[in-house]
Design an enzyme around this catalytic site. Structure first.
Site, short mmCIF file in Angstrom:
data_model
loop_
_atom_site.label_atom_id
_atom_site.label_comp_id
_atom_site.label_asym_id
_atom_site.label_seq_id
_atom_site.Cartn_x
_atom_site.Cartn_y
_atom_site.Cartn_z
N CYS A 341 2.17 2.25 -1.44
CA CYS A 341 1.88 2.07 -0.01
C CYS A 341 3.01 1.35 0.69
O CYS A 341 3.18 1.48 1.91
CB CYS A 341 0.57 1.32 0.17
SG CYS A 341 0.46 -0.22 -0.78
N HIS A 812 -2.00 -4.53 -0.96
CA HIS A 812 -1.93 -3.24 -0.27
C HIS A 812 -1.23 -3.41 1.08
O HIS A 812 -1.34 -4.46 1.71
CB HIS A 812 -3.35 -2.69 -0.07
CG HIS A 812 -3.41 -1.34 0.56
ND1 HIS A 812 -2.79 -0.24 0.02
CD2 HIS A 812 -4.02 -0.91 1.71
CE1 HIS A 812 -3.02 0.82 0.79
NE2 HIS A 812 -3.75 0.43 1.82
#
Length: 852
Positions: A341, A812
């Site tokens: 990500c 994340h």
């Protein structure tokens, strides 16, 4: 007999066995059986994100094993003359319903033989899948259905079976598999550590042989802290860690900054690769680093389990809200490959900038036409491919099950495959980098700088899109004793702002929360509702502009060490200002942690007051005298890009030969060095150690400085051979080197800017296109000094990247961008209109200059 099948019409020409065998005879030399190590790209086009799932399927070249969508296969045929391709297509159809109206019982489908990365659900109860393969012969598009064992020659049958049964070339990057790639070091069990009393603090590190404070490695034998160089494209340091190994023979080192409770990045100089150290906790404890003891509260909850961390995830991802999905050009998501990500969030922001859109997507036809024969190994091709995938809208379409499309289009409700998978892009940009090439989470800021480095090294014109980020920083250093000053300038690409924790506006709330939290731990109760520190942005900006002490400052006025202070100002303001909030630090227990703070980042930012002023009236400059230099006993080690050396060594070439190849080609990359190797493999001293003529001298002045101009100046034979290996005539190579003072890179550029020099015989088109410099896309000669786009210091916010989690090594990333007057959240494959963009919790912010 009518044997030609029209392109894409799905008809196959009837042929008997003799006809098929006779038809393939002329093409047999172009059909290869994949060998061990060959990558078969049967899941994705090299130029687009077409796959066997796409409408036109995928064409796999039976010689290079590269995959091409229907839109791009003709280009490969024209460039290479390769005629035989395997066409792969996965068909999706709705299951037949039974008498009761439900789907028939699912049965094993024997026609699923492609090892694809499926975006759909193969276990879907409403659809079934069938794979189809056929050989297609260009240019007339003869089609031969597979399997066709009885009619095909044995070699062709073997090659087809090998292609169909091959595994994905990116399988090793699947989540949780990166550790399997690392081997336990042979030195781990028997490592000797000196009892020399060395203790390593949790911060403030500096190379013991230079002033670098980044990319530092701790030697696990004697505790030396030294800078590295073997990764980050050769720009990560001065190589003192490697020099120390060559001098002392101490084999293992750990990278400072990567140590977490789960392990650390360990490199073996002797084995020349990243390794695992099963005793890393003990080896680090020897130097006072207790990194594996994850802090546990008295109520048994780990830091990562405390509920306040969940609220950060919910706020940043805008969980619990009904976010409207967005589709079309510029609203394409990217699949998470397992902690990729950080790549997706940065690339979404990068390709929202018009200059990058023009450089790559606007130049897409030229980039594709002049890409090398293996486009998977070309940076500009992969950037253009990714940009087109994100911006074209081809991979971001609303689901056909929506009521509007169902009413208007009356289409069959087939599963959609929206979004793109950046496997090929990530594999290329992370190649040779021990951190980015893994499936571990990484720092988005470090990846941004890594990407800028790659863009700079692969320029596609006189102006780089990365120019929009570049600015000059003026550093003013003052000797506190003599009061004299020195002004210097450096290039930077982002502004790093410290978090001014002491300026929190809710200190009373923070103190009360901490008291309640400790009480809850003692009483084994759930922790209280989390209170986040609120920091004014103005305080962070003030902390950036404050003077800082200079450690080990040597005053040229005093000819001795003294106290010094340094202040930084903007000597120029960039078109796009990237601001990083320095949230990550280390605790005294060596556990990396993130400062969980809220900063009121402004939509409009004015930093005009940070403009540099230069030497002021009344200021006296420090004398331009360097500190005394201690000349080492041994000659200076040659400047060799170790990352390129490692890439070549992995191909099986002798290490010393790889070093010579990289050195003699001026550190221009592994591909150019590979050409040198091919041209010198038969020489008797091919694998002998690199020898530098004289102390501090370079083998060829044209690589590091200008040579002697004039026609009587005979260019170095090594450089002539390198250019000749690219497909150019020897006399052209000599002429180009003479015209550019023996500068290898500029000589290649000169050839392409003078397509018809006297005596030049046209090189073959294939060799020209294979040239890594991308033919007519070559950059012009660098102008004097750095390329700067100065302007006003007033900016507006248009995007930010946020991080959730306690460390850059976990958690994340998501990206928010302002497009068409509204905020949009990019969370991997999910692209939605944002309802509450959490601007106060961002990590990296993107500002654009407000036109004057």
């Amino acid at each position: 007999m009518e044997r030609a099948a029209l392109f894409g019409n799905g008809r196959e020409a009837p042929m008997d066995a003799g006809d098929v065998g006779e038809l393939l005879i002329p093409y047999m030399p172009t059909i290869r059986v994949p060998k061990t190590g060959d990558r078969v790209y049967k899941t994705e086009c090299a130029f687009s994100y077409d796959s066997p799932d796409s409408e036109g399927g995928l064409y796999v070249c039976m010689k290079t094993f590269l995959g091409f969508g229907r839109e791009h296969v003709e280009r490969h045929y024209r460039k290479t003359g390769q005629c035989v391709f395997m066409h792969l297509k996965r068909h999706t159809k709705e299951k037949v319903t039974g008498a009761s109206g439900g789907a028939l019982p699912k049965r094993r489908n024997t026609k699923l033989f492609l090892d694809l990365e499926s975006n759909g659900d193969l276990n879907n109860d409403d659809y079934e899948y069938e794979d189809e393969a056929k050989l297609v012969i260009f240019p007339d598009h003869y089609e031969i259905p597979l399997p066709n064992i009885e009619e095909l020659p044995a070699l062709v049958t073997i090659a087809c079976d090998a292609v169909l049964s091959s595994k994905s070339p990116y399988r090793k990057q699947d989540p949780d598999s990166w550790e399997d790639e690392l081997q336990v070091s042979k030195h781990a069990n028997s490592l000797v550590q000196m009892d020399n009393g060395v203790r390593i603090p949790p911060s403030g590190w500096k190379c013991s042989k230079c002033d670098l404070r980044e990319n530092l490695w701790l030697n696990l034998t004697d505790g030396s802290v030294l800078c590295g160089k073997w990764f980050f494209d050769g720009s990560g340091g001065n190589g003192h860690a490697l020099e120390h190994y060559k001098e002392m023979g101490y084999p293992l080192a750990v990278k400072l900054g990567t140590i977490t409770p789960d392990g650390a990045d360990v490199y073996s100089f002797d084995e020349e690769e990243p390794v695992l150290d099963p005793h890393i906790a003990k080896h680090l404890a020897h130097f006072g680093i207790d990194m594996l003891q994850m802090h546990v509260t008295e109520n048994g909850l780990r830091d990562n389990d405390i509920k306040p961390r969940v609220s950060e995830w919910e706020v940043i991802q805008e969980s619990g809200m009904k976010l409207k999905p967005m589709y079309g050009p510029g609203y394409t998501g990217m699949k998470n490959l397992g902690n990729s990500c950080y790549v997706s969030s940065i690339m979404q922001a990068i390709f929202s900038i018009p200059e990058f859109q023009r450089a790559y997507v606007g130049n897409l036809p030229r980039i594709f036409d002049y890409s090398p024969l293996d486009p998977t190994q070309d940076f500009n091709t992969q950037m253009a491919k990714l940009g087109h995938g994100l911006l074209s809208g081809q991979y971001s379409k609303p689901p056909v099950k929506s009521e509007l499309i169902e009413q208007v289009m009356k289409e069959e409700h087939k599963p959609q495959h929206n979004g793109i998978s950046p496997r090929m892009f990530k594999a290329f940009v992370s190649k040779g980098h021990p951190e980015f090439s893994s499936s571990r989470q990484q720092d988005a800021q470090e990846f941004f700088l890594h990407l800028i480095n790659l863009i700079e090294r692969n320029r596609i014109g006189s102006e780089n899109p990365s120019d929009v980020f570049r600015f000059l920083v003026e550093e003013r250093t003052q000797c506190c004793q003599s009061r004299k000053v020195r002004y210097t300038e450096r290039v930077d690409y982002l502004m790093q702002l410290p978090v001014a924790m002491e300026a929190a506006t809710n200190k009373d709330e923070l103190i009360a929360y901490e008291l309640k939290r400790r009480e809850a731990e003692t009483a084994r109760r759930p922790p209280p509702e989390f209170v986040r520190a609120r920091i004014p942005f103005s305080a962070c900006l003030q902390a950036f502009s404050e003077p800082e002490n200079v450690e080990d400052f040597w005053s040229s006025a005093l000819q001795a060490k003294s106290a010094g202070v340094k202040t930084s100002r903007f000597a120029s303001f960039p078109e796009y200002l990237v601001v990083q909030i320095k949230k990550f630090t280390f605790g005294l227990d060596w556990i990396p942690k993130k400062l969980d703070v809220s900063i009121d980042m402004p939509d409009l930012l004015d930093i005009s007051h940070l403009r540099a002023t230069g030497l002021q009236p009344g200021e006296e400059e420090l004398p331009d005298i360097s500190p005394p230099i201690i000349i080492p006993d041994d000659p200076k080690a040659p400047d060799v890009d170790e990352s390129s050396v490692m890439q070549l060594a992995e191909m099986g070439f002798p290490l010393e030969a790889c070093r010579k190849a990289v050195y003699y080609t001026g550190n221009m990359g592994a591909e150019v060095a590979f050409n040198w190797i091919i041209a010198h493999m038969e020489e008797p001293d091919f694998a002998e150690p690199l020898a530098i003529p004289g102390y501090g001298a370079t083998a060829y002045p044209g690589i590091t400085g200008p040579g002697t101009p004039g026609l009587d100046n005979q260019p170095p034979e090594e450089m002539v051979a390198i250019i000749a290996s690219m497909g150019f005539q020897r006399n052209v190579a000599i002429q180009a080197l003479r015209a550019t003072n023996n500068n290898l890179e500029h000589a290649v550029e000169w050839i392409f800017s003078h397509p018809d020099p006297e005596g030049n015989e046209t090189a073959s088109e294939a060799m020209v296109m294979e040239n890594h410099m991308n033919a007519n896309l070559l950059a012009e000669s660098d102008p004097e000094g750095p390329r700067i786009k100065d302007g006003s210091g007033r900016y507006e916010l248009f995007g930010f990247v946020s991080h959730m989690g306690t460390s850059t090594m976990s958690g994340h990333y998501v990206c928010h961008l302002k497009k068409e007057g509204r905020w949009v959240i990019y969370n991997d494959l999910k692209v939605c209109a944002s309802e509450r963009p959490p601007k106060e919790l961002g990590y990296i912010y993107f500002y654009r200059r407000i036109p004057s």
